[in-house]
Design a protein around this motif. Sequence first.
Motif, PDB file in Angstrom:
ATOM      1  N   ARG A   4       0.865  -1.183   0.000  1.00  0.00           N
ATOM      2  CA  ARG A   4       0.000   0.000   0.000  1.00  0.00           C
ATOM      3  C   ARG A   4       0.896   1.226   0.000  1.00  0.00           C
ATOM      4  O   ARG A   4       1.955   1.250   0.638  1.00  0.00           O
ATOM      5  CB  ARG A   4      -0.925  -0.011   1.219  1.00  0.00           C
ATOM      6  N   LEU A   9      -3.431   5.172   2.116  1.00  0.00           N
ATOM      7  CA  LEU A   9      -3.594   4.951   3.552  1.00  0.00           C
ATOM      8  C   LEU A   9      -4.800   5.718   4.094  1.00  0.00           C
ATOM      9  O   LEU A   9      -5.146   6.797   3.601  1.00  0.00           O
ATOM     10  CB  LEU A   9      -2.327   5.376   4.294  1.00  0.00           C
ATOM     11  N   GLU A  13      -5.702   3.139  10.081  1.00  0.00           N
ATOM     12  CA  GLU A  13      -5.124   1.946   9.476  1.00  0.00           C
ATOM     13  C   GLU A  13      -3.818   1.553  10.163  1.00  0.00           C
ATOM     14  O   GLU A  13      -2.960   2.402  10.434  1.00  0.00           O
ATOM     15  CB  GLU A  13      -4.875   2.194   7.987  1.00  0.00           C
ATOM     16  N   ILE A  15      -0.149   0.233  10.212  1.00  0.00           N
ATOM     17  CA  ILE A  15       0.931   0.391   9.239  1.00  0.00           C
ATOM     18  C   ILE A  15       2.067  -0.570   9.565  1.00  0.00           C
ATOM     19  O   ILE A  15       2.523  -0.650  10.701  1.00  0.00           O
ATOM     20  CB  ILE A  15       1.472   1.841   9.258  1.00  0.00           C
ATOM     21  N   ALA A  74      -1.923   4.970  11.158  1.00  0.00           N
ATOM     22  CA  ALA A  74      -2.252   6.225  10.478  1.00  0.00           C
ATOM     23  C   ALA A  74      -3.318   6.961  11.280  1.00  0.00           C
ATOM     24  O   ALA A  74      -4.231   6.350  11.843  1.00  0.00           O
ATOM     25  CB  ALA A  74      -2.746   5.939   9.072  1.00  0.00           C
ATOM     26  N   VAL A  83       1.423   9.497  10.740  1.00  0.00           N
ATOM     27  CA  VAL A  83       1.611   8.149  11.276  1.00  0.00           C
ATOM     28  C   VAL A  83       2.185   8.247  12.682  1.00  0.00           C
ATOM     29  O   VAL A  83       3.185   8.939  12.910  1.00  0.00           O
ATOM     30  CB  VAL A  83       2.546   7.312  10.376  1.00  0.00           C
TER      31      VAL A  83
END
Length: 322
Positions: A4, A9, A13, A15, A74, A83
């Motif tokens: 990804r 993003l 989410e 990471i 994120a 992030v």
Amino acid sequence: MGRRFVNELADGEAIDLVFLASEKQLRPNRAGNLYLQLRISDRTGSLNAMMWNADQRVYDSFQNGEYVRVQGTAQLYNSNLQVIVKSVNTVPTTAVDPVDFETISSQKIDQLMRRLNQHLRAVQNESLRTMAECCLVDDALMSRLRRAPAGIKNHHAYYGGLLEHVVSLLDLVVAVAPLYSELDKDLMILGVFWHDLGKIEELTYEPDLGYSDAGQLLGHIVQGIILLEGKVRDTERLSGNSFPSDLKSHLQHIIVSHHGEYEFGSPKLPMTSEAIAIHYLDNLDAKLANFRQLIAEDANTGSPWTTFQPSLGRKIFKQHRK
């Protein structure tokens, strides 16, 4: 399933991805505790990343320009995606596909170089054509132009960005100059080539993007004038003739006036038709590139509007008309 990218993003989410690291800083918060701040990027854009309760060991564990594996989450903050990092570790270049981090592919760079050659070699004025040839056969100069960005943040801020910007402007000159009889197309072609060329000296781009010491002290306008002086001498040696002083002055004026306003760093305001035309075409290409980047990196993926952009004082409508 492929990796990804930054532009895919979403808020919340998890990471666990490899990015290119830059702009790392170890900073204290209000309570005096240290945190790590850095930019992480891939070919689609970049994000701010924060690691709370960091220390000197973490800061020293990687360098700007290295690939790092980032694990974290994120998060939307002030309408921008960032992030929150749990861990960051270096990754060997052999374990990375460099294509994932090339905003412009090597094939596109080759295409841009061919277009640059076509534009410069189409110049009719003998003195300007000889200067163009001196530049094109300078392998060191062309190699640096292939790699250089046009900026660090605002527009074309990636490897090859300067070349892309210059070729876009040359395309615009070829389209616009014939519409205005007062414009000297040959002068504009060389003026566009020279207007930002000092950035190959102002900026550093191996391994990461930044400013050279001379770039901080002088800036690309002064460095562009210095480069032009050297290439005038090369042109005179190649041709066996003195380079016309009026052409030299016009090229110098385009370099020192292309920002258009004193408050934007121009030592002089545009005072020739070619200079004012290049200023506005330059501004057009830069502004559209900035819009394109902000739209591509926007975290507000479910809306036809970007989040509010403080640097512009507005949102951007990103839905294409049918």
